[in-house]
Design a protein around this motif. Sequence first.
Motif, mmCIF file in Angstrom:
data_model
loop_
_atom_site.group_PDB
_atom_site.id
_atom_site.type_symbol
_atom_site.label_atom_id
_atom_site.label_comp_id
_atom_site.label_asym_id
_atom_site.label_seq_id
_atom_site.Cartn_x
_atom_site.Cartn_y
_atom_site.Cartn_z
ATOM 1 N N CYS A 194 0.767 -1.318 -0.002
ATOM 2 C CA CYS A 194 0.088 0.065 -0.025
ATOM 3 C C CYS A 194 0.911 1.239 0.117
ATOM 4 O O CYS A 194 2.229 1.057 0.185
ATOM 5 N N PHE A 195 0.304 2.656 -0.245
ATOM 6 C CA PHE A 195 1.188 3.572 -0.182
ATOM 7 C C PHE A 195 1.899 3.917 1.182
ATOM 8 O O PHE A 195 3.062 4.213 1.073
ATOM 9 N N GLY A 196 1.372 3.636 2.198
ATOM 10 C CA GLY A 196 1.974 3.807 3.514
ATOM 11 C C GLY A 196 3.115 2.920 3.849
ATOM 12 O O GLY A 196 4.114 3.460 4.240
ATOM 13 N N CYS A 206 2.248 6.119 8.850
ATOM 14 C CA CYS A 206 1.313 6.200 7.724
ATOM 15 C C CYS A 206 0.553 7.572 8.097
ATOM 16 O O CYS A 206 -0.327 7.644 9.162
ATOM 17 N N ASN A 236 -2.557 7.904 7.429
ATOM 18 C CA ASN A 236 -3.885 7.382 8.084
ATOM 19 C C ASN A 236 -3.912 6.854 9.193
ATOM 20 O O ASN A 236 -4.865 7.139 10.104
ATOM 21 N N THR A 262 -7.106 0.566 11.306
ATOM 22 C CA THR A 262 -7.293 0.775 9.982
ATOM 23 C C THR A 262 -7.463 -0.449 9.247
ATOM 24 O O THR A 262 -7.780 -0.553 7.972
ATOM 25 N N CYS A 279 -8.645 1.609 6.510
ATOM 26 C CA CYS A 279 -7.918 2.222 5.359
ATOM 27 C C CYS A 279 -8.503 1.786 4.190
ATOM 28 O O CYS A 279 -8.806 0.551 3.973
ATOM 29 N N VAL A 296 -6.730 -1.235 2.452
ATOM 30 C CA VAL A 296 -6.993 -2.443 3.001
ATOM 31 C C VAL A 296 -8.483 -3.088 2.623
ATOM 32 O O VAL A 296 -8.383 -4.201 2.151
#
Length: 290
Positions: free
Chosen positions: A24-26, A108, A110, A174, A202, A205
Amino acid sequence: MRKSEIRNPKSAIQVFIASGAGFCFGVKRAILMAEKAATEAGGEVYTLGPLIHNPQVVEKLHKQGVKLTGEIEGLPPGSVLILRSHGVGPSVYALAEKAGLKIIDATCPNVKKVQKLAVELRDKGYCLVILGEKHHPEIESIIETVNNEAHVVEGVKEAEGISCGKRIGLIAQTTQTLANLESLAAFLIKRVEELRVYNTLCDAVSQRQTASLDLAGKVDLMLVVGGYNSANTTRLARICHQAGCETHHVEVAAQIDPAWFRDKQKVGITAGASTPPWIIDEVREAVASL
Ligand code: SF4
């Protein structure tokens, strides 16, 4: 069937990859920050706990010079300390500053948002309820951020035992599922005058969960790839299994047992948000070559 179908002309097995499987981006962001620190920092570089829940990535980073530490005490002053994507509580920032470490905060965004919402709800007088796993680092970071003024529950059953006032603020780890959050909210609303719920799940996810569930309904067997210590990967495996599809969770291709694929024609592969692309490729190639 999905666009990402991979077919080996010599094999009877068709392989399908769930959309969005893997980083994922995080996680990507945290790894880039760690790699940059390893290249540019003059001194030692540490992560406090594994940067992400994937042992193979942690090992790769170690080879690049990013060391793993379990505690701040004893680290040489001037070293770089990378804070992982799961986040940490205020005491860690204070300790690191006191120890003269340079902090690189890879929490992250988020997770930062969830920490902020937790503080906001607590400060507004809501009894804070967090849906999540008590000992997961993300939850520990949130709990510490609100000075332990929260109830962490893993679902409705545990929520039956908590004592709250008339106003509850509800947030979630998340990586939880929307179904879990919905059922907890439905339960809590009956017990209070006011329930304020934030959807802190998230998207990365949720998308992986939806895509995996969708694929599990179309194949004979699902392989879920990622760290055994990864909450979101383990949850993907549970979701696929609960959907009635034979599911195996592996960290690497070497763990694949050819016997699983006897009489199987369609195999789906999905992976958690902390699983790197090269491991997904290795698993895909291993299945396609059976
Ligand atoms: S799964 Fe979501 S919250 Fe967790 S690191 Fe990735 S983007 Fe951030």
